[in-house]
Every structure is written in structure tokens, then in C-alpha cells.
Design a protein around this motif. Structure first.
Motif, PDB file in Angstrom:
ATOM      1  N   HIS A 153       0.668  -1.186   0.041  1.00  0.00           N
ATOM      2  CA  HIS A 153       0.266   0.041   0.040  1.00  0.00           C
ATOM      3  C   HIS A 153       1.047   1.285   0.039  1.00  0.00           C
ATOM      4  O   HIS A 153       1.987   1.115   0.283  1.00  0.00           O
ATOM      5  CB  HIS A 153      -1.024   0.101   0.537  1.00  0.00           C
ATOM      6  N   GLU A 157      -1.649   5.529   2.738  1.00  0.00           N
ATOM      7  CA  GLU A 157      -3.318   4.307   3.312  1.00  0.00           C
ATOM      8  C   GLU A 157      -2.221   3.320   3.990  1.00  0.00           C
ATOM      9  O   GLU A 157      -3.168   2.626   4.782  1.00  0.00           O
ATOM     10  CB  GLU A 157      -3.205   4.071   2.057  1.00  0.00           C
ATOM     11  N   ALA A 158      -0.754   2.310   3.970  1.00  0.00           N
ATOM     12  CA  ALA A 158      -1.012   1.981   4.704  1.00  0.00           C
ATOM     13  C   ALA A 158      -0.595   2.124   6.456  1.00  0.00           C
ATOM     14  O   ALA A 158      -1.703   1.358   7.066  1.00  0.00           O
ATOM     15  CB  ALA A 158       0.763   1.074   4.770  1.00  0.00           C
ATOM     16  N   ARG A 161      -4.914   2.539   6.833  1.00  0.00           N
ATOM     17  CA  ARG A 161      -5.110   0.913   7.610  1.00  0.00           C
ATOM     18  C   ARG A 161      -4.200   0.709   8.746  1.00  0.00           C
ATOM     19  O   ARG A 161      -5.602  -0.624   9.829  1.00  0.00           O
ATOM     20  CB  ARG A 161      -4.825  -0.064   6.129  1.00  0.00           C
TER      21      ARG A 161
END
Length: 213
Positions: A153, A157-158, A161
Motif C-alpha cells: 500500500h 494508505e498503509a 489501514r
């Protein structure tokens, strides 16, 4: 041991038990210094060099007695689990079903002999912001971030998440093992794994809402 047949992974404490025990006074000094450093600076900013200075020993001795920084952190909460090995085994099973395997492994750890130490560490952290930060950073960087790294990712984004995963996992374990919330504490582990696994899978691989929206 964590049994893969129960939704977890196979792991033991053998990777850490081979290290020579050494001088108990030196070990105790290092552990006390590590607890102080982790509480004051969090896991990410507490360096081996700083811990060694607080303990009045050479940094090489810290590595000799405890290995890596994550091994030392685990020693401060008396947990005989190697998180890197657990993560490697989870990732090796592939992306499909990773969320279910992940929560299965976590619940097995909390219901193993290590669970009592984990509960004590979390209860301490509730009244100690420094300890809470250290635990949160450790879970985020050494477990969740390693899982997400295999999925490539984008960094932002990582991070998003990872925050969602940590919130879900900590909510489950604190509610079940520390606060002992009614139905959550009484729920069969297999049922809990089946309930939480899909949510973690969504946070790992699902299409999340666009932050810009």
C-alpha cells in the motif's frame, strides 16, 4: 505454542530462550532502564544506546542479554513470543483469510500463559500514558506495519489501514480480557474469530472510502 489449526500460527519462545542468562544484576539494571525509557519516550524513540546509558552498561551488553529492541520490550512485559516470527508465518499463508488468521493468532496468545503478563501490562498502561504510547507504537510498527508491508500500500494508505486494524484488535482484547465485557468475554473463541476476521480482512485489503470524500 500457537497452533495453526486454531486459526493462528505455530510459534514458540525458543528463539529467545537460547540466550545466556548472564549476570542477574546487570539484566535487572537493563530491564529497569528499558521500562523507564519506553515509558518516557515511547517504543519508537527509545534507543538501545539510550537504554544502555540509563543502565550504565555498554550497548553491546543490551544486545548480548536481550537481542533486538523488540525482544527487550517483550522482556519488560514478560511475554515469551517472537512477533516477527508470528508475522512471517501469517504473511506466508497468503492474503486470503489473513484477517481471520491474524485475530486467531492474537487470541491464542492472549489465552496462552503469556496472557496474564499482557493483561498486567495493559492495566499498567491505562494509568501510564508513556507505557500506553510504547505499547501502541510496538503493536503498530512491529506487528501491523509488517503485515501491511507485504501488500505494498502507499505509505499514507498503509498508515490509515494500520490505525483501523490496531483500533479493532485492541478493542477486542481489552474488552475481552481486561474489561471482561459480558458477551464478548463469554463468546467462544472460534465464534469471535469468525466475527472479527472479516472486518480485519477489509481493513487489510478492502476498498476503503476515499479520504478526500
Amino acid at each position: 505454542m500457537i497452533d495453526s489449526s486454531a486459526g493462528g500460527v505455530t510459534s514458540t519462545s525458543s528463539t529467545r530462550s537460547g540466550r545466556r542468562p548472564g549476570n542477574p544484576d546487570t539484566r535487572r539494571q537493563i530491564l529497569e532502564a528499558a521500562r523507564e525509557a519506553f515509558a518516557a519516550n515511547g517504543f519508537a524513540k527509545a534507543s538501545i544506546r539510550r537504554i544502555a546509558a540509563l543502565a550504565g552498561v555498554d550497548p553491546a551488553l543490551v544486545h548480548h542479554y536481550f537481542g533486538s529492541k523488540d525482544d527487550l520490550f517483550l522482556a519488560t512485559v514478560e511475554v515469551e513470543i517472537n512477533p516477527r516470527m508470528v508475522v512471517e508465518q501469517l504473511v506466508a499463508g497468503g492474503t486470503d483469510g489473513l484477517g481471520t488468521r491474524m485475530i486467531g493468532a492474537i487470541l491464542q496468545v492472549w489465552e496462552s500463559p503469556a496472557g496474564a503478563s499482557l493483561v498486567a501490562a495493559v492495566r499498567t498502561a491505562v494509568g501510564d500514558p508513556g507505557s500506553a504510547t510504547a505499547i501502541g507504537q510496538f503493536v503498530t510498527t512491529e506487528i501491523v506495519a509488517r503485515l501491511l508491508r507485504s501488500m505494498h500500500h502507499a505509505p499514507a494508505e498503509a498508515e490509515r489501514r494500520g490505525a483501523l486494524i490496531v483500533s479493532q484488535v485492541l478493542g477486542v482484547v481489552i474488552g475481552r480480557y481486561v474489561l471482561r465485557v459480558g458477551a464478548l468475554a463469554a463468546m467462544d473463541r472460534a465464534d469471535l474469530v469468525a466475527s472479527v476476521g472479516p472486518t480485519l480482512q477489509y481493513y487489510l485489503t478492502g476498498e476503503l472510502p476515499d479520504p478526500a470524500g
